[in-house]
Design an enzyme around this catalytic site. Structure first.
Site, PDB file in Angstrom:
ATOM      1  N   ASP A  22       0.714  -1.195  -0.178  1.00 13.51           N
ATOM      2  CA  ASP A  22      -0.137  -0.054  -0.020  1.00 13.51           C
ATOM      3  C   ASP A  22       0.884   1.242  -0.132  1.00 13.51           C
ATOM      4  O   ASP A  22       2.245   1.102   0.423  1.00 13.51           O
ATOM      5  CB  ASP A  22      -0.937  -0.256   1.080  1.00 13.51           C
ATOM      6  CG  ASP A  22      -1.930   1.139   1.192  1.00 13.51           C
ATOM      7  OD1 ASP A  22      -2.495   1.650   0.245  1.00 13.51           O
ATOM      8  OD2 ASP A  22      -2.273   1.979   2.133  1.00 13.51           O
ATOM      9  N   SER A  23       0.281   2.334  -0.466  1.00 14.64           N
ATOM     10  CA  SER A  23       1.114   3.689  -0.324  1.00 14.64           C
ATOM     11  C   SER A  23       1.371   3.844   0.991  1.00 14.64           C
ATOM     12  O   SER A  23       2.558   4.779   1.298  1.00 14.64           O
ATOM     13  CB  SER A  23       0.254   4.768  -0.886  1.00 14.64           C
ATOM     14  OG  SER A  23      -0.923   4.862  -0.217  1.00 14.64           O
ATOM     15  N   TYR A  32      -0.756   8.764  -2.292  1.00 13.37           N
ATOM     16  CA  TYR A  32      -0.924   8.472  -3.803  1.00 13.37           C
ATOM     17  C   TYR A  32      -2.220   8.899  -4.747  1.00 13.37           C
ATOM     18  O   TYR A  32      -2.142   9.335  -5.754  1.00 13.37           O
ATOM     19  CB  TYR A  32      -0.855   6.798  -4.166  1.00 13.37           C
ATOM     20  CG  TYR A  32       0.627   6.086  -4.089  1.00 13.37           C
ATOM     21  CD1 TYR A  32       1.749   6.823  -3.324  1.00 13.37           C
ATOM     22  CD2 TYR A  32       0.668   4.912  -4.489  1.00 13.37           C
ATOM     23  CE1 TYR A  32       2.789   6.252  -3.284  1.00 13.37           C
ATOM     24  CE2 TYR A  32       2.004   4.259  -4.474  1.00 13.37           C
ATOM     25  CZ  TYR A  32       3.093   4.720  -4.009  1.00 13.37           C
ATOM     26  OH  TYR A  32       4.117   4.268  -3.799  1.00 13.37           O
ATOM     27  N   GLY A  33      -3.096   9.262  -3.715  1.00  2.35           N
ATOM     28  CA  GLY A  33      -4.438   9.567  -4.038  1.00  2.35           C
ATOM     29  C   GLY A  33      -4.703  10.583  -5.159  1.00  2.35           C
ATOM     30  O   GLY A  33      -5.522  10.604  -5.935  1.00  2.35           O
ATOM     31  N   CYS A  74      -4.133  -1.664  -2.338  1.00  2.25           N
ATOM     32  CA  CYS A  74      -4.253   0.011  -2.587  1.00  2.25           C
ATOM     33  C   CYS A  74      -5.039   0.264  -3.760  1.00  2.25           C
ATOM     34  O   CYS A  74      -4.707  -0.274  -4.806  1.00  2.25           O
ATOM     35  CB  CYS A  74      -2.941   0.480  -2.731  1.00  2.25           C
ATOM     36  SG  CYS A  74      -3.010   2.680  -3.062  1.00  2.25           S
ATOM     37  N   ASN A  75      -6.267   0.884  -3.662  1.00  2.79           N
ATOM     38  CA  ASN A  75      -6.956   0.922  -4.876  1.00  2.79           C
ATOM     39  C   ASN A  75      -6.383   2.038  -5.756  1.00  2.79           C
ATOM     40  O   ASN A  75      -6.547   1.647  -7.079  1.00  2.79           O
ATOM     41  CB  ASN A  75      -8.341   1.665  -4.639  1.00  2.79           C
ATOM     42  CG  ASN A  75      -9.117   0.551  -3.509  1.00  2.79           C
ATOM     43  OD1 ASN A  75     -10.217  -0.108  -4.170  1.00  2.79           O
ATOM     44  ND2 ASN A  75      -9.122   0.276  -2.319  1.00  2.79           N
ATOM     45  N   THR A  76      -5.757   3.013  -5.588  1.00  4.16           N
ATOM     46  CA  THR A  76      -5.184   3.997  -6.250  1.00  4.16           C
ATOM     47  C   THR A  76      -4.083   3.341  -7.303  1.00  4.16           C
ATOM     48  O   THR A  76      -4.058   3.305  -8.474  1.00  4.16           O
ATOM     49  CB  THR A  76      -4.656   4.777  -5.466  1.00  4.16           C
ATOM     50  OG1 THR A  76      -5.519   5.521  -4.581  1.00  4.16           O
ATOM     51  CG2 THR A  76      -4.198   6.283  -6.529  1.00  4.16           C
ATOM     52  N   GLU A 102      -5.222   9.207   8.731  1.00  8.58           N
ATOM     53  CA  GLU A 102      -3.728   9.198   8.946  1.00  8.58           C
ATOM     54  C   GLU A 102      -3.302  10.175  10.105  1.00  8.58           C
ATOM     55  O   GLU A 102      -2.703   9.730  10.909  1.00  8.58           O
ATOM     56  CB  GLU A 102      -2.944   9.758   7.740  1.00  8.58           C
ATOM     57  CG  GLU A 102      -3.388   8.706   6.567  1.00  8.58           C
ATOM     58  CD  GLU A 102      -1.893   7.854   6.322  1.00  8.58           C
ATOM     59  OE1 GLU A 102      -0.838   8.276   6.677  1.00  8.58           O
ATOM     60  OE2 GLU A 102      -2.051   6.884   5.601  1.00  8.58           O
ATOM     61  N   CYS A 150     -11.327   2.547  -0.929  1.00  4.92           N
ATOM     62  CA  CYS A 150     -10.167   2.988  -0.394  1.00  4.92           C
ATOM     63  C   CYS A 150      -9.734   2.111   0.642  1.00  4.92           C
ATOM     64  O   CYS A 150     -10.509   2.037   1.627  1.00  4.92           O
ATOM     65  CB  CYS A 150      -9.981   4.530  -0.239  1.00  4.92           C
ATOM     66  SG  CYS A 150      -8.724   5.164   0.552  1.00  4.92           S
ATOM     67  N   THR A 151      -8.609   1.693   0.898  1.00  4.73           N
ATOM     68  CA  THR A 151      -8.297   0.913   2.103  1.00  4.73           C
ATOM     69  C   THR A 151      -8.351   1.644   3.325  1.00  4.73           C
ATOM     70  O   THR A 151      -8.199   0.724   4.524  1.00  4.73           O
ATOM     71  CB  THR A 151      -6.916   0.022   1.834  1.00  4.73           C
ATOM     72  OG1 THR A 151      -6.137   1.272   1.237  1.00  4.73           O
ATOM     73  CG2 THR A 151      -7.148  -0.891   0.650  1.00  4.73           C
ATOM     74  N   HIS A 152      -8.180   2.872   3.389  1.00  2.00           N
ATOM     75  CA  HIS A 152      -8.317   3.657   4.770  1.00  2.00           C
ATOM     76  C   HIS A 152      -9.830   3.876   5.053  1.00  2.00           C
ATOM     77  O   HIS A 152      -9.835   3.930   6.402  1.00  2.00           O
ATOM     78  CB  HIS A 152      -7.853   5.268   4.204  1.00  2.00           C
ATOM     79  CG  HIS A 152      -6.251   5.071   4.453  1.00  2.00           C
ATOM     80  ND1 HIS A 152      -5.585   4.771   3.350  1.00  2.00           N
ATOM     81  CD2 HIS A 152      -5.465   5.604   5.360  1.00  2.00           C
ATOM     82  CE1 HIS A 152      -4.351   5.060   3.631  1.00  2.00           C
ATOM     83  NE2 HIS A 152      -4.218   5.623   4.919  1.00  2.00           N
TER      84      HIS A 152
HETATM   85  N1  DGL Z   1      -4.600   3.263   0.245  1.00  2.00           N
HETATM   86  C1  DGL Z   1      -4.885   4.255  -0.896  1.00  2.00           C
HETATM   87  C2  DGL Z   1      -6.065   3.280  -1.643  1.00  2.00           C
HETATM   88  O1  DGL Z   1      -6.881   2.411  -1.132  1.00  2.00           O
HETATM   89  C3  DGL Z   1      -5.251   5.662  -0.399  1.00  2.00           C
HETATM   90  C4  DGL Z   1      -4.156   6.244   0.226  1.00  2.00           C
HETATM   91  C5  DGL Z   1      -3.554   7.079  -0.522  1.00  2.00           C
HETATM   92  O2  DGL Z   1      -4.037   8.130  -0.990  1.00  2.00           O
HETATM   93  O3  DGL Z   1      -2.399   6.972  -0.930  1.00  2.00           O
HETATM   94  O4  DGL Z   1      -6.697   4.019  -2.683  1.00  2.00           O
END
Ligand code: DGL
Length: 286
Positions: A19-20, A51-52, A82-84, A167, A201-203
């Site tokens: 993940d990012s 990364y978003g 990570c979805n992004t 975060e 998004c995993t967050h």
């Molecule tokens: N974990 C990232 C996702 O699932 C989001 C966090 C980021 O923006 O880096 O998209």
């Protein structure tokens, strides 16, 4: 505290989870709950997160560097939790890069397994996706869902403030209410018929308490970790040649590109316990 095991052992070929930053830990938890016997190595590119809102090229470059790093750690299978990264880098890595690196290695993402499992849960046929700007702009959920279910209407809403809220440990504080309510309202303004929302998004699972508070009664919210874990299990059952390459000692190793102390502390938000991480660098010099 969950101790870092001796990762140097040549015997260990873990499953890589990327993940990012910290969000992928929500997916890792579900995977480990379902398949505790495997060895896992988690990498958070915290030094370059989030990364978003980054460009396609940048997310692709960072993700490819991470994938190569996992391969140097002897991983045969890497999950982009990570979805992004899944939205912006997975397809190019699978189709262009992997054939030139090692055709036996695999990189999988989180969008397709989520789309496959979740799309059928909607009764109205109207699904909402909450995600980062990058994920929503890529249209990846729309593409994956409509490939399988062309009649389903998919509407996305980018929530750029949600990751920082998590975060910065503000996800259960009163300040979070404004941003959660705002994005839910915008989503339902775009399509009032939505009855199922995917947290893409995993967050976002950490905001679940606030999200359910502002949802219309008949609407379900789905976190993807469980579905990604189930789909990985099926993948390993169907690919015994890959399964035999993944060692099974129940080990877990955490790496971060930023401060390991900070990683250990922040990871506790996602895992409910502190972990010991090691610092690493994704650049490879000959
Ligand atoms: N974990 C990232 C996702 O699932 C989001 C966090 C980021 O923006 O880096 O998209």
């Amino acid at each position: 505290m969950e101790e870092q095991n001796n990762y140097k052992s040549r015997e260990v070929t873990p499953i890589g989870v990327f993940d990012s930053g910290y969000g992928g830990l929500t997916v890792l938890s579900e995977i480990r709950a379902l398949m505790p016997e495997y060895d896992y190595i988690y990498l958070g590119d915290n030094a370059r997160a989030p990364y978003g809102s980054r460009s396609f090229e940048r997310v692709y470059q960072f993700t490819l560097e991470a994938v190569k790093w996992f391969f140097r750690q002897r991983c045969h299978l890497v999950i982009l939790a990570c979805n992004t990264a899944s939205a912006k880098a997975l397809r190019t890595i699978q189709q262009i890069d992997l054939p030139g690196i090692d055709t036996r290695k695999r990189v999988l993402g989180v969008i397709r397994p989520t789309a496959e499992s979740v799309a059928t849960l909607s009764e109205s046929g109207h699904i909402g996706i909450m995600g980062t700007e990058g994920t929503i702009r890529s249209g990846s959920y729309n593409l994956e869902i409509r490939k399988l279910y062309p009649d389903i209407t998919v509407t996305g809403e980018a929530c750029p403030m949600w990751v920082p809220l998590v975060e910065n440990r503000e996800y259960d504080k009163p300040g979070a209410d404004y941003f959660v309510q705002q994005h839910l309202e915008r989503l339902f303004e775009k399509d009032p018929l939505i009855d199922t929302i995917i947290l893409g998004c995993t967050h976002y699972p950490l905001l679940m308490g606030k999200i359910t508070q502002y949802l219309p009664e008949n609407v379900k919210v789905i976190s993807q970790g469980k579905y990604v874990a189930e789909s990985l299990k099926v993948y390993l059952q169907r690919h015994p040649e890959m399964d035999k390459n993944c060692t099974k000692n129940g080990g877990i190793y955490y790496f971060t590109t930023d401060s390991p102390e900070k990683f250990g502390e922040q990871a506790s938000i996602f895992l409910n316990k502190q972990v010991k991480a090691l610092q690493t660098n994704l650049e490879y010099k000959l």
